[in-house]
Design an enzyme around this catalytic site. Structure first.
Site, short mmCIF file in Angstrom:
data_model
loop_
_atom_site.label_atom_id
_atom_site.label_comp_id
_atom_site.label_asym_id
_atom_site.label_seq_id
_atom_site.Cartn_x
_atom_site.Cartn_y
_atom_site.Cartn_z
CG ASN A 482 0.86 2.01 -9.09
OD1 ASN A 482 1.56 3.34 -7.87
ND2 ASN A 482 0.19 2.46 -9.92
CG ASP A 483 5.89 0.95 -3.78
OD1 ASP A 483 5.53 -0.16 -3.31
OD2 ASP A 483 6.92 1.95 -3.27
CB CYS A 484 0.57 5.04 -4.88
SG CYS A 484 1.75 5.74 -4.44
CG ASN A 486 -2.22 1.54 -1.36
OD1 ASN A 486 -1.90 2.80 -2.23
ND2 ASN A 486 -0.48 0.13 -1.74
#
Lengths: 798, 798
Positions: A482-484, A486
């Site tokens: 999940n790139d988002c 963070n």
């Protein structure tokens, strides 16, 4: 509501009106020359790299949308004119039809007495595209028509082209020779390539200067040259070079005429750049036009293209009782997997071709969807990817296709990345049995001695073990899948100790695979070492990662759980539930509980959302996912990519109906009926569908270039159909819905063609026969390449 | 052919038809909120930084060109509609006029019975723009009109906005409260600012979703909401947020009505971001609208703006016999200098606001053009610039205005850069006498102990001395003033020993200035040291830099001369000829010979070209300049920037007619008559005019943001008029054309107002009187601030 239909016979989607909710695109090209083309001929072409070798200029997010493409204008003697692809004139057509096929698009229309059919395609192995135009006069009188072509050249580097005008309005250059327009901007110096746009027909004029064609403040829907019916043979020097031919067509009643347009790319060797001083060496282009002057040659090239695709798809063909399933598997899902291989995430209606290179994580997952189709390319891609790994096992998150260099701007430190390489390599080995890849020497990014591919895989796992956090769980780094999410990236302090349960689960899966591989090549020490590490990780996740009804998602930088009942928002995330089952760490009880929670909290009529409740407030310590409007993207959107994980998990749990329903919910074909809600192409998966928190619940975005394609194919073929390559052979272990009585599959596997027939027989047990011989277990052993075998499977009621 | 005229009285350029050859733009804003606006209302606004805080979306190099801006649609009850600014509907208007004034633009038009006048401006010190609309019904019947506004929001970061669609089509968010449209994309997280678009009028509806306004595949020339006369109150969430008001206007015959639109930017303190959860704190906006509900307040704000500009321009006003000269000096040239100060090279019709920050070299030269107008800002800019210097004296070539950080992408090593700082500092000291700046402590880029500004200047010169090549001439580095003469940058070998004569000449000029400054502050060791270095450099240039009829331009990396008779192409370059005279290194004989060669080889009816012959072939060892089509840009184009250097040199040589003719040739005002050839705005300088090698010889490009502005002003005021600030006072040494009998100037200098009257009296000698008292020499000494003095100068026939 539908805007067209599937022509399953011809492997085409047929669009019946030009004003689809969004432009519905297709791809041209399979090797080095690519294009996107919408149902109204919008789009652009490029050579290998959509950013650095852009051939056509295209304006993203334009007004009107999707304007800029491969256009024709047809003008009657009375001055009336239209575009046979609707755009850019957008005059109402008496008939319109677009057929998006495999690597080609055919747009047909009728306006007044003129029928027009344009076939757009890139002949296999050529570095150019053909627009093959057929005009038919359905009227009673002879007609004198003017046909105008239109393209706008991009000045090669798409980013500079759209930002650096004080330079690029001065550099555009063309040459025109015998009706062929050569786009030679920067050829004199830094480039060894040019573009050409030729036509076979009665060319009476041309334009290469945009304003000469459009007129001052002119628009594409009414260019002055078309209005007035004449071109001025302008030669662009600076400003905006375009390619326009004016072709006279004299068409008796009921006659047809063909015009071929060729748009292509050519590289010259440095020593052959010029014929005489300052004149570009155009060798090969006139003969190419000559060749395609012959309509038969065009037909042959198109046939060759169809054969190319049919050959690829023939490696896996299925007949089941469900037509959505059949057409997705036999045509569209596999086709989309090939497109994601070719394009990665670079060029679509949503990807500008500028922002992103080839993703490490993306490509490894994409590979699972095409390894059975083009195993050689998969091998090459694996080696390319591992060469962007660093000595310590980490990897560049992206690299540029032209240079194969890692993108420093994005950098490394996405801690899931290396594990995907192991999983992709396992897919490759299971599909091909080609263990020689493990001995290939592969360099490292950032230098140091090359090592075998097998060593690269070991270091991928070591990377995780060298990056563990306070609970002994893997550190998340910049982000996991999940790139988002963070958890470290944008915290104000410098903690960097956030941990990802998902990476832990991936480690379990990858560690298990590598142990298996190590055993096969008799590296038993490696095998036992990783088996041990896997067991430790399993215990830690079951100790620290279970929340009571589902698995946590992560621990944030402060050591607080993410995806827990304790949280106000984002209490439950999807990803870690199916992965706990896929990697084998959940026992049946926890597995079922986790997937029941998915169904209870996350499943919707449009697909499974990524987490719940949506984040209504921004949280610095959770990052980007909390920045999207609720219901979109990683903030409680239906991220399609992990939906197949739920399908796989349910298959593992043997809950066939749940698996099937999840498949059906996000399958583009089954969503065709609600195209006015879905809005994207009904033949390919989109990255995302808006979740229930968004006013446009059910609206898809970012179609085509998404890891959803490969996972959807894997979930459908390997888990619902259960035809699953393994190191030792091909497993047949279906998990089909109750109302399927049977299905039949043709599948190539390691050079062998299997015809697999599966039948459900109540009151019987699972039975596997090959060529009439009963086998024990569910695995077909490996047969000699070149043979054909008939496989019969009887399913009981397990 | 002209497209308008100068209204000298009102300091406006009046455009009489909308379809100018190119959009002719103006600037709004003077402090922090800026916009560009074309004569048909195209353009965009931004807050401080055109890249990072873009408020409106604008499509550069668009089809149709210049579409996207500050638009209105006016709809009649019968469904007919038009745009009062012509764009975007482009329906023929019965009357059209655009007045570009100082910081405001007024567009008036008539269509059917409706007269419309829109005044666009940014009130001084506000962070918003007003569109003040006056509608008059010239018909006999009462009219019920619908007025629609239209803007499209940029999602703040202009680069992301135009490249990253998989993200940015998901993030757009708005709120609408009491008719005010708030653009709040990313406010929830990383931003503390929003944009607002309000209207004072009878608002009956709005749109914020672009497709709702335009309709599917809709274009700006015919939005569905306008065609149908109704808005749907859409709330954008993702896709493309826009701002549209629908306002009902009931207008009796011969009546007028006013509508005010306010578009602005607002920052909130972090602790005051939200009023209640998730609702943006909009404090201040309703009261702002309230305030400008009063038409008198609008008028007052516009008056304040005019006063602001009149005060600035009043610092230098001239009356000469030449109207081109008067209007350029009194209004347009000084205005352009202020714009280059405000914008550097960031936002124009040619500069996308994305590519470039504030240039070191650019800003130092710009400063020479505005230091007499806003000396405080000049001081600030000097200190900012020197803080991007490194310890060794080199400097970042560009920095970002928001962050004041150097741009690593472009880097440093443009070896002329540091010397411009010295020359700009000298201009500042001569204008202001403020030697306190020399003691300001200024940090260095890349760390290390700060040093005084004076030390920074010393290190600028040291930088040259530490970077000398084989002939003892300065190494060119990445490039000198000519960005496209890249003698080291793109050579294949790694030599890096190419030398620039121009930098040598600049060193002589800067060294002389610094020695002078050092003497004044009694640093006599520094003075004598640099005088000595200057003498050495003078000797070297005269030894190695003279080609027989002119000065060389450089030595390339192989030690071969550039700009010599020996060369096949690029035999003579402009830059080094005037600079040899400006820095004082050429004796009269060589000086005249050099400038005669300029006249003979480089002067054309459209200006002086940069070199000759044009490069027809690319040369790797000469770089970018050989890459442009001949006649464009640095390849034998009329680069306007160095044209004033020739004017200055001719004035130093006392060849008044030559100087005057050069001024007249490139002066925008005197080129107004050939606007169909020149094509750019006739009121501001452009960066370049195509040279005789190009088919469009005489066509200008890249207007507005060019160093031409400041050098043209310096050449005209300090050298043709000869009113030249010096350390000790104001020199009056005119070099005017023979047919000028007299001229008069009002000039503020160090707080003193001088009224200067210059008269030519044949058979007399130069005479300078102040308040009736004859002075010896040509310099007026410094008087006490606050006083006013009358200066009379008699010119003889020297």
């Amino acid at each position: 509501m539908r805007y067209g239909y599937f022509d399953d016979q011809n492997k085409e989607y047929v669009i019946e009106r030009p004003d689809t909710p969004q432009p519905w695109i297709n791809y041209l090209g399979e090797g080095s020359y690519f294009g996107i083309i919408s149902n109204t001929a919008g789009g652009y072409s490029f050579y290998r790299d959509a950013r650095l070798r852009r051939i056509l200029r295209y304006r993203y997010n334009n007004i009107p949308q999707d304007e800029g493409g491969r256009y024709l204008y047809i003008r009657f003697p009375d001055g009336d004119f239209f575009s046979p692809t609707w755009q850019p004139v957008r005059k109402k057509l008496d008939f319109y039809r677009c057929r998006h096929g495999l690597g080609y698009t055919i747009i047909s229309s009728r306006y007044r007495e003129i029928e027009c059919e344009i076939t757009y395609f890139v002949p296999p192995r050529e570095e150019m595209e053909i627009w093959s135009v057929k005009l038919t006069n359905r009227g009673k009188e002879l007609l004198e028509l003017d046909v105008f072509s239109f393209i706008e050249f991009c000045l090669w580097n798409a980013l500079d082209d759209s930002t650096n005008f004080q330079r690029n309005l001065n550099i555009g250059e063309v040459e025109v020779e015998e009706g062929v327009i050569y786009h030679i901007t920067e050829y004199r110096e830094r480039r060894d390539h040019y573009a050409f746009f030729g036509a076979v027909g009665n060319i009476v004029g041309f334009e290469t200067d945009r304003e000469s064609f459009l007129g001052p403040y002119g628009s594409l829907d009414s260019p002055i040259a078309v209005r007035e019916g004449k071109t001025s043979n302008s030669i662009a020097c600076g400003w905006a070079p375009v390619g326009v031919h004016q072709i006279k067509v004299t068409l008796p009643s009921q006659h047809e005429e063909r015009i071929q347009f060729l748009l292509g790319y050519k590289e010259n060797l440095t020593q052959h750049k010029f014929i005489v001083e300052r004149r570009v060496n155009k060798e090969g282009i006139p003969s190419l036009l000559q060749r395609f002057n012959d309509q038969n040659e065009v037909v042959r090239a198109l046939e060759k293209l169809k054969t190319y695709w049919n050959n690829i798809l023939s490696r896996f063909q299925v007949q089941t009782p469900n037509s959505h399933f059949n057409r997705m598997i036999n045509v569209w899902n596999q086709y989309q997997c090939m497109i994601t291989f070719n394009l990665s995430r670079s060029a679509s209606y949503f990807e500008s071709g500028i922002s992103r290179g080839i993703g490490f994580r993306d490509s490894n997952q994409d590979l699972m969807g095409f390894v059975h189709l083009i195993p050689d390319k998969a091998r090459e891609r694996l080696l390319d990817l591992s060469s962007t790994q660093f000595q310590l096992g980490g990897a560049y998150h992206q690299y540029q296709p032209l240079t194969r260099q890692g993108n420093d701007e994005i950098g490394a430190g996405f801690n899931d990345d290396p594990l995907w390489l192991v999983l992709a390599a396992a897919s490759y080995l299971k599909e091909t049995g080609d263990f020689t890849i493990l001995n290939e020497m592969v360099p490292f990014a950032g230098g140091g001695n090359p090592a075998t591919f097998y060593q690269h895989l070991l270091r991928s796992l070591e990377y995780t073990l060298h990056n563990l956090g306070p609970h002994g769980l893997p550190l998340i780094g910049q982000a996991d899948w999940n790139d988002c999410l963070n958890l470290n990236l944008i915290t104000e302090n410098e903690g960097k100790v956030a941990e990802s349960i998902l990476i832990g689960e991936m480690f379990v899966a990858a560690g298990e695979e590598l142990a298996h591989i190590a055993e096969i090549i008799e590296k038993n020490d490696d095998a036992s070492r990783f088996r041990k590490e896997v067991r430790t990780m399993v215990d830690r996740i079951n100790q620290w990662g279970w929340d009571g009804e589902w698995y946590l998602r992560a621990y944030d930088d402060r050591g607080l759980p993410v995806g827990s009942k304790q949280n106000q928002e984002g209490k439950i995330f999807l990803e870690t539930q199916p992965w706990a089952i896929m990697c084998g760490l959940a026992d049946t009880e926890r597995g079922k509980a986790a997937m029941d929670s998915v169904e209870k909290y996350l499943a919707t009529p449009h697909g499974i959302i990524l987490q719940k409740p949506a984040f209504t407030q921004f949280s610095l310590h959770l990052g980007e996912c909390t920045s999207y409007p609720p219901g979109l993207k990683e903030n409680a959107g239906i991220f399609c990519h992990p939906n197949p994980w739920a399908i796989i998990a349910e298959c593992i749990l043997k809950r066939a109906e749940k698996a099937w329903n999840y498949w059906l919910t996000i399958s583009p074909s089954s969503r065709e009926e609600i195209s006015e809600i879905h809005r994207q192409e009904p033949y390919v998966y989109a990255q995302m569908i808006a979740g229930p928190d968004h006013p446009r619940f059910g609206e898809a975005k970012n179609s085509w270039l998404t890891g959803t394609a490969s996972w959807a194919l894997v979930s459908a073929t390997q888990w619902i159909l259960g035809i699953r390559p393994d190191y030792q052979g091909l497993i047949i272990d279906p998990c089909i819905p109750a109302d399927w009585q049977d299905f039949r599959v043709q599948r190539w596997f390691r050079g062998v063609l299997y015809t697999i027939v599966v039948e459900r027989k109540p009151n019987e047990k699972y039975e596997l026969k090959v060529d009439g011989n009963l086998l024990s277990g569910k695995t077909i052993p490996v047969f000699s390449p070149g043979s054909e075998h008939r496989v019969e499977v009887t399913l009981g009621e397990d």
